[in-house]
Design a protein around this motif. Structure first.
Motif, PDB file in Angstrom:
ATOM      1  N   GLN A   1       0.824  -1.206   0.000  1.00  0.00           N
ATOM      2  CA  GLN A   1       0.000   0.000   0.000  1.00  0.00           C
ATOM      3  C   GLN A   1       0.861   1.260   0.000  1.00  0.00           C
ATOM      4  O   GLN A   1       0.566   2.233  -0.714  1.00  0.00           O
ATOM      5  CB  GLN A   1      -0.912  -0.005   1.234  1.00  0.00           C
TER       6      GLN A   1
ATOM      7  N   PRO B   1      -7.390  -2.657   1.840  1.00  0.00           N
ATOM      8  CA  PRO B   1      -8.622  -1.868   1.755  1.00  0.00           C
ATOM      9  C   PRO B   1      -9.284  -2.034   0.390  1.00  0.00           C
ATOM     10  O   PRO B   1      -8.616  -2.211  -0.636  1.00  0.00           O
ATOM     11  CB  PRO B   1      -8.137  -0.424   1.969  1.00  0.00           C
ATOM     12  N   GLY B   2     -10.628  -1.958   0.394  1.00  0.00           N
ATOM     13  CA  GLY B   2     -11.370  -1.980  -0.860  1.00  0.00           C
ATOM     14  C   GLY B   2     -11.535  -3.347  -1.473  1.00  0.00           C
ATOM     15  O   GLY B   2     -11.821  -3.452  -2.667  1.00  0.00           O
ATOM     16  N   THR B   3     -11.386  -4.424  -0.709  1.00  0.00           N
ATOM     17  CA  THR B   3     -11.521  -5.775  -1.260  1.00  0.00           C
ATOM     18  C   THR B   3     -12.875  -6.403  -0.970  1.00  0.00           C
ATOM     19  O   THR B   3     -13.071  -7.587  -1.223  1.00  0.00           O
ATOM     20  CB  THR B   3     -10.415  -6.676  -0.695  1.00  0.00           C
TER      21      THR B   3
ATOM     22  N   SER C   1      -7.676  -2.860  -6.351  1.00  0.00           N
ATOM     23  CA  SER C   1      -8.707  -3.428  -5.489  1.00  0.00           C
ATOM     24  C   SER C   1     -10.078  -3.194  -6.123  1.00  0.00           C
ATOM     25  O   SER C   1     -10.215  -2.482  -7.132  1.00  0.00           O
ATOM     26  CB  SER C   1      -8.646  -2.779  -4.108  1.00  0.00           C
TER      27      SER C   1
ATOM     28  N   ARG D   1     -12.490  -1.423  -4.919  1.00  0.00           N
ATOM     29  CA  ARG D   1     -12.847  -0.013  -4.809  1.00  0.00           C
ATOM     30  C   ARG D   1     -12.138   0.819  -5.881  1.00  0.00           C
ATOM     31  O   ARG D   1     -12.724   1.749  -6.454  1.00  0.00           O
ATOM     32  CB  ARG D   1     -12.484   0.498  -3.418  1.00  0.00           C
ATOM     33  N   GLU D   2     -10.876   0.495  -6.181  1.00  0.00           N
ATOM     34  CA  GLU D   2     -10.156   1.234  -7.214  1.00  0.00           C
ATOM     35  C   GLU D   2     -10.768   1.013  -8.590  1.00  0.00           C
ATOM     36  O   GLU D   2     -10.824   1.935  -9.418  1.00  0.00           O
ATOM     37  CB  GLU D   2      -8.685   0.809  -7.213  1.00  0.00           C
TER      38      GLU D   2
ATOM     39  N   LYS E   1     -13.777   3.195  -8.748  1.00  0.00           N
ATOM     40  CA  LYS E   1     -13.373   4.581  -8.998  1.00  0.00           C
ATOM     41  C   LYS E   1     -12.934   4.775 -10.447  1.00  0.00           C
ATOM     42  O   LYS E   1     -13.156   5.851 -11.031  1.00  0.00           O
ATOM     43  CB  LYS E   1     -12.236   4.958  -8.045  1.00  0.00           C
TER      44      LYS E   1
END
Length: 631
Positions: free
Chosen positions: A195, A398-400, A580, A582-583, A586
């Motif tokens: 990260q 994060p975001g998984t 991820s 979330r990415e 986005k």
């Protein structure tokens, strides 16, 4: 003449006696002073009777052996009696002389002087013995002092050795405790490094591209704003000129009608009020009744308002949702969840998990998805058989999809779910313990069972030996440990964290299932791109506008998709390695924004590739920045 003979005789006798006594002293023991002494000058003695200095025992021992004495008048000890004979003869002559008394007084004084000197030497010898004794005591004291220092040093070394053993034992115990979570800590450290590297790479790329594209963006924006402003100004001016007169007349007519209506209503109202006041003021009974009625009405309104406020606060405290809950399927009050389910049933809507669509918006690795489905079925059967629930831990970058998976797990198992975050506990301070107990009491009231999902659990469930942890946080952690000490039949505790190694050992002991949520693979990224393309692009468009929207807002345009095929999506999935969920969401939101920024609202392959390449470069820049910060 007689005096000289007496002095010579006495000197000879003294010399002979001294020589004999010195030999005896050197052979038998310590030195004893002679009984005779003389202070006469050797020049006054005969040449043959010159006094010889006495020799010590050390000198005799070191001197060579004497020659054999062959003189018949000399004894075996070396004593010559001839001197005594001459002395005796001299004494006889002295006795006959008139100076005999003076000679003996002189000899007496000399002897007293010698005795005084011998006494002084004896005192000096005693002083030397005392000094030697003092030196001996001093040496003994120094040896005792050195011995005491050596013993103290030995004790100090033993104490240090025992302290080292204790420290090593404590270190071994700490290593044993850390070894229990070593694998989780290693995974978390690797995740943190990745990260941080991603963040650094992204920051560097953002800074570099920002400097390069700043001028170009400014010029393009200025040109676009200028052209758009000119076109909009021309259109507004034309529309204003056409509708100005009509609008002015309509507004004037409407304002006149409204004014006349309000004036008539005001006049009528004041006429009625004036008549009533005149009737009340002229009649005393009506005046008393009116005043009492107004007072009673005010008191009733105030009492009703305050009573309703107190009752509502009590109902909210007893039946309401705890303040720590951010999201829940039960609703704020017991009846609100039932009403929402009835309304959703009447509208024909069902959750994605119950309509055969798997996990809805959650795309996971197949082994992880199968394990969660198995856990959901096991939880549902556990509730059916009234057995204790099992607590779970979700960890990963994060975001998984940890929060979404927990929500779908609750829906698939038929449980209510409630979502809270660990960061909400610390600001409560001393009220945190009370809120934790209220939360668990509220969860036990669920008839279906409750899945309590704590996101960012490491925010208040970290190790209790951390120095920065406040007393209120420790109390809140202890309260949660107390409520989860036994297996519960009402609440499933689901924890989510990016740092599993920071959790307290007691919290880790209460976890029955541990699930890792890794970054999505290429196949999962392809599915996510398809999902968010449908959500953000295909389904985004004009909805049924309301009357207000038709009057005051522009008509929305539907996005047109051209050339975005499955091959293009697979290419994007291959390029977005390390993203991820979330990415990826986005990324598709950025595609939507780019489409809305275009003139014709069309998404083609060129625009899609441009946005994907930009977001991939941004992701790599973040990784570089993260790697630089970690170094």
């Amino acid at each position: 003449m007689a005096q000289k003979c007496a002095i010579g005789l006495i000197s000879a006798l003294a010399a002979s006696a001294s020589l004999a006594q010195s030999k005896v002293a050197s052979a038998d023991g310590p030195f004893n002073p002679s009984g005779f002494s003389t202070s006469a000058n050797p020049q006054q003695q005969p040449p043959s009777q010159t006094q010889k200095p006495p020799s010590t025992a050390g000198e005799e021992s070191s001197a060579p052996p004497r020659a054999r004495n062959d003189n018949s008048r000399t004894s075996s000890g070396g004593f010559d009696p001839e001197a005594l004979e001459r002395g005796a003869k001299a004494l006889k002559e002295i006795n006959k002389s008139s100076y005999a008394k003076k000679v003996f007084e002189s000899i007496k004084q000399q002897e007293e002087t010698k005795q005084t000197e011998f006494a002084t030497k004896a005192q000096e010898f005693k002083a030397m013995q005392a000094q030697a004794e003092t030196e001996r005591h001093k040496v003994i004291y120094d040896e005792q002092k050195k011995l005491a220092q050596h013993q103290a040093q030995t004790k100090s070394q033993m104490a240090r050795y025992e302290d080292d053993l204790a420290r090593k034992r404590m270190q071994a115990e700490n290593e044993f405790h850390r070894a229990r979570n070593q694998e989780l800590v290693k995974m978390q450290e690797d995740s943190a490094i990745r990260q941080e590297q991603a963040r650094r790479a992204t920051e560097e790329q953002i800074q570099a591209q920002r400097r390069q594209t700043e001028r170009e963006k400014a010029e393009i924006e200025r040109e676009t704003i200028r052209v758009k402003a000119i076109a909009e100004a021309e259109g507004r001016a034309h529309e204003a000129r056409l509708a100005e007169d009509v609008n002015r007349r309509m507004l004037v007519d409407r304002a006149n009608a409204e004014r006349e209506k309000w004036v008539a209503a005001i006049n009528t109202t004041f006429d009625h009020i004036g008549g009533g006041l005149r009737a009340i003021l002229t009649d005393q009974n009506k005046l008393v009744v009116a005043v009492g009625g107004v007072t009673a009405l005010a008191a009733g309104i105030y009492t009703t308002r305050e009573g309703a406020r107190v009752i509502w606060s009590y109902v909210d405290r007893i039946l309401g949702q705890p303040s720590l809950i951010r999201e829940s399927s039960r609703g704020k009050y017991p009846w609100s969840g039932s009403l929402s389910r009835v309304m959703s049933t009447l509208r024909g809507k069902e959750p994605a998990s119950k309509s055969g669509q798997g996990f809805g918006d959650v795309i996971l690795h197949p082994p992880l998805q199968r394990r969660i489905e198995h856990l959901a079925n096991a939880t549902a059967n556990t509730k059916l058989h009234q057995a204790p629930f099992r607590n779970v831990l979700f960890y990963g970058p994060p975001g998984t999809g940890k929060t979404m998976a927990a929500r779908e797990l609750a829906r698939k198992s038929g449980l209510d779910y409630a979502l809270m975050t660990g960061g909400d506990v610390a600001p409560l301070g001393s009220q945190a313990v009370t809120k934790i107990h209220e939360l668990f009491d509220w969860g036990k009231k669920s008839k279906r069972g409750l899945l309590l999902f704590i996101d960012e659990a490491d925010a208040f469930l970290c190790e209790r030996n951390k120095t920065y942890m406040s007393e209120a946080q420790r109390s809140a952690l202890n309260a949660l440990l107390f409520r989860t000490g036994d297996q519960s039949k009402d609440i499933v505790l689901a924890l989510a964290t990016n740092r599993p190694g920071d959790l307290d050992s007691a919290v880790a002991d209460r976890v029955d299932e541990v699930l890792e949520f890794p970054l999505p693979g290429e196949e999962e990224r392809f599915k996510l791109l398809n999902l968010y393309l449908e959500k953000y692009i295909a389904e985004a468009g004009p909805k049924k506008p309301s009357l207000f929207d038709r009057l005051f807002k522009k008509e929305q345009q539907k996005i047109e998709i051209k050339g975005v095929t499955e091959e293009l999506l697979k290419e994007a999935a291959a390029k977005t390695e390390g993203f991820s969920g979330r990415e990826i969401a986005k990324l598709m939101a950025s595609v939507q924004a780019a489409v809305y920024g275009s003139e014709d609202c069309v998404l083609d392959s060129v625009l899609f590739r441009e946005v994907v390449e930009y977001k991939v470069a941004e992701h790599q820049q973040r990784r570089k920045l993260a790697g630089r910060d970690s170094k």
